[in-house]
Enzyme design. Structure first.
Site, PDB file in Angstrom:
ATOM      1  N   GLU A  30       0.904  -1.188   0.295  1.00  0.00           N
ATOM      2  CA  GLU A  30       0.302  -0.209   0.180  1.00  0.00           C
ATOM      3  C   GLU A  30       1.066   1.424  -0.076  1.00  0.00           C
ATOM      4  OE1 GLU A  30      -3.031   0.525  -1.086  1.00  0.00           O
ATOM      5  OE2 GLU A  30      -3.635  -0.956   0.422  1.00  0.00           O
ATOM      6  N   HIS A  31       0.868   1.860  -0.738  1.00  0.00           N
ATOM      7  CA  HIS A  31       0.939   3.730  -1.243  1.00  0.00           C
ATOM      8  C   HIS A  31       2.674   3.272  -1.435  1.00  0.00           C
ATOM      9  CE1 HIS A  31      -2.225   5.883  -0.480  1.00  0.00           C
ATOM     10  NE2 HIS A  31      -2.029   5.512   0.975  1.00  0.00           N
ATOM     11  N   THR A  32       3.179   2.404  -2.429  1.00  0.00           N
ATOM     12  CA  THR A  32       3.891   1.766  -2.923  1.00  0.00           C
ATOM     13  C   THR A  32       4.183   1.737  -4.297  1.00  0.00           C
ATOM     14  OG1 THR A  32       3.345  -0.804  -3.386  1.00  0.00           O
ATOM     15  CG2 THR A  32       5.264   0.485  -0.921  1.00  0.00           C
ATOM     16  N   GLY A 115     -17.410   4.812  -2.541  1.00  0.00           N
ATOM     17  CA  GLY A 115     -16.777   5.156  -1.886  1.00  0.00           C
ATOM     18  C   GLY A 115     -16.602   4.207  -0.519  1.00  0.00           C
ATOM     19  N   ALA A 116     -16.476   2.927  -0.988  1.00  0.00           N
ATOM     20  CA  ALA A 116     -15.668   1.362  -0.679  1.00  0.00           C
ATOM     21  C   ALA A 116     -14.236   1.892  -0.686  1.00  0.00           C
ATOM     22  CB  ALA A 116     -16.472   0.162  -0.997  1.00  0.00           C
ATOM     23  N   GLY A 117     -13.001   2.114  -1.618  1.00  0.00           N
ATOM     24  CA  GLY A 117     -11.878   1.961  -1.533  1.00  0.00           C
ATOM     25  C   GLY A 117     -11.788   1.084  -2.954  1.00  0.00           C
ATOM     26  N   SER A 119     -12.273   1.170  -5.691  1.00  0.00           N
ATOM     27  CA  SER A 119     -11.365   1.849  -7.258  1.00  0.00           C
ATOM     28  C   SER A 119     -12.789   1.646  -8.452  1.00  0.00           C
ATOM     29  CB  SER A 119     -10.267   0.902  -8.013  1.00  0.00           C
ATOM     30  OG  SER A 119      -9.618   0.991  -6.974  1.00  0.00           O
ATOM     31  N   SER A 121     -13.422   3.776 -10.012  1.00  0.00           N
ATOM     32  CA  SER A 121     -12.939   5.247 -10.637  1.00  0.00           C
ATOM     33  C   SER A 121     -12.083   4.015 -11.703  1.00  0.00           C
ATOM     34  CB  SER A 121     -12.298   6.079 -10.383  1.00  0.00           C
ATOM     35  OG  SER A 121     -11.230   5.924  -9.930  1.00  0.00           O
ATOM     36  N   ASP A 165      -4.202   0.606  -9.325  1.00  0.00           N
ATOM     37  CA  ASP A 165      -5.806  -0.091  -9.257  1.00  0.00           C
ATOM     38  C   ASP A 165      -6.736  -0.557 -11.092  1.00  0.00           C
ATOM     39  OD1 ASP A 165      -6.357   1.131  -6.875  1.00  0.00           O
ATOM     40  OD2 ASP A 165      -6.517   3.040  -7.284  1.00  0.00           O
TER      41      ASP A 165
HETATM   42  C1  GLA Z   1      -5.047   4.356  -4.653  1.00  0.00           C
HETATM   43  C2  GLA Z   1      -4.160   4.783  -6.049  1.00  0.00           C
HETATM   44  C3  GLA Z   1      -3.498   3.322  -6.041  1.00  0.00           C
HETATM   45  C4  GLA Z   1      -2.387   3.504  -4.584  1.00  0.00           C
HETATM   46  C5  GLA Z   1      -3.306   3.242  -3.391  1.00  0.00           C
HETATM   47  C6  GLA Z   1      -2.396   3.251  -2.687  1.00  0.00           C
HETATM   48  O1  GLA Z   1      -6.397   3.306  -4.505  1.00  0.00           O
HETATM   49  O2  GLA Z   1      -5.417   5.103  -6.863  1.00  0.00           O
HETATM   50  O3  GLA Z   1      -2.873   4.127  -7.046  1.00  0.00           O
HETATM   51  O4  GLA Z   1      -1.905   4.915  -4.396  1.00  0.00           O
HETATM   52  O5  GLA Z   1      -4.144   4.892  -2.866  1.00  0.00           O
HETATM   53  O6  GLA Z   1      -2.083   2.054  -2.743  1.00  0.00           O
END
Ligand code: GLA
Length: 373
Positions: A30-32, A115-117, A119, A121, A165
């Protein structure tokens, strides 16, 4: 009504085809992605279905079954509003890349919980991008498509996301997670058949989305870029001597670096455990990832922390927030016979705090984007 029927009703003709692209869950990493690092997402059973018909002119008409009254007819793609900016952005970026993409009539039907994260979009972008690639015979490779969609989100929507994503949506494979090296963009499908082990990944949708999310995302990216600059490396991916790097940094840059470097190692460790068939053992790494995101990267929130802690207390093998953070969903690795206990433990923890109950969704690794009709 199905998406084809809705298309006919809106535009008076049959669509030329129907495409589907999934959302994603990130197992770990995550966030990598925007640090040139490693990610291990998988495509989920929910996504976006797009019925599309190309037009001779350059106009794009777009409507969604979920957004009645928000259909838009765009001679100028820059005029797109709200959710329509995602597909409009993809078309604009395709044209900008010199691809012969003209107008289109588009009807969207989505079932990614918003809104559930997860993706939604990216699913929207990839479904429309793939449709246009097929309809115009462009033959875009899945990774090329993912990059065009990411560019659309970066430049048109203004969200400085990484590639994860869109890549998960475009390249996902049933029963597999996607190991992606975000520096080389080399990817590999990693077998991830949980049912064979009596396990499942349970998505816990907190139902909250804290508004600071977008600005904070850009700030985290900036922290990482600053840290890399201080260390004299192109990206935090290049850091091999963590202790040495940390001794040269302080404050936020130090904390972000600690997360990114250790998170990349956790992805590799998970891959190793999966290869060895030690699936249950990845739980400890999911837990470690969450603590690092909470304490070093500081992108969690109380609702995610409580979901993770109570899921583990209820018997999950491990749990972590998934996606960008500040709300959205957590995931828990749970044995099939523990699912009920995990659910009640999390529900009780939410009720004790007076929070609305979260939603639970079992997420099986599903196929990536494809033409369905
Ligand atoms: C969001 C971004 C991704 C990624 C994550 C964190 O989903 O769209 O590119 O950076 O956050 O891992």
């Amino acid at each position: 009504m199905g998406v084809a029927g809705a298309f006919f009703q809106a535009y008076g003709e049959q669509p030329a085809g129907i495409w589907h692209a999934p959302g994603r869950v990130n197992l770990i990493g995550e966030h990598t992605d925007y640090n040139d690092g490693f990610v291990l997402p998988f495509a989920v059973p929910w996504g976006v279905t797009a019925a599309v018909r190309p037009r001779e002119d350059l106009t794009v008409r777009i409507a969604s079954l979920q957004m009645p009254g928000e259909e838009q007819a765009l001679d100028d793609l820059d005029r797109a509003e709200g959710w329509a900016r995602y597909p409009a952005g993809v078309i604009r970026v395709m044209r900008g890349a010199g691809l012969p993409v003209r107008g289109a009539d588009i009807m969207i039907d989505g079932d990614v919980p918003t809104g559930a994260g997860l993706s939604s979009s990216a699913a929207l972008e990839v479904s429309v991008g793939l449709a246009l690639s097929d309809l115009h015979g462009l033959g875009l490779e899945p990774m090329e498509l993912a990059r065009l969609c990411q560019k659309a989100e970066n430049e048109f929507v203004g969200m400085p996301c990484g590639i994860m994503d869109q890549a998960a949506s475009a390249l996902g494979r049933e029963g597999h997670a996607l190991f992606l090296d975000c520096r080389s963009l080399a990817s590999r499908a990693v077998p991830f058949d949980l049912s064979a082990y009596g396990l499942q990944i349970l998505v816990i949708d907190t139902g909250v989305h804290h508004e600071l999310a977008d600005g904070q995302y850009a700030r985290r990216r900036q922290d990482c870029e600053n840290a890399a600059k201080h260390l004299g490396v192109a990206s935090l991916r290049e850091v091999t001597d963590l202790a040495g790097a940390l001794s040269r940094l302080s404050g936020d840059e130090r904390a972000r670096t600690q997360h990114v470097v250790t998170e990349n190692h956790r992805v590799e460790a998970v891959i190793g455990l999966l290869r060895a068939g030690a699936v249950q053992e990845i739980g400890a790494l999911l837990n470690a990832s969450h603590l690092s995101l909470r304490d070093q990267y500081q992108v969690s929130c109380p609702e995610l922390d409580v979901a993770v802690e109570s899921a583990v207390r209820g018997g999950a093998r491990g749990a972590r927030m998934t996606g960008g953070g500040f709300g959205g969903s957590a995931i828990a690795l749970v044995a099939d016979d523990r699912v009920d206990r995990v659910r009640t433990t999390v529900e009780r923890a939410y009720a004790e705090r007076g929070w609305a109950p979260p939603t639970f969704l079992p997420a099986t690794p599903s196929p990536g984007a494809r033409r369905v009709h």
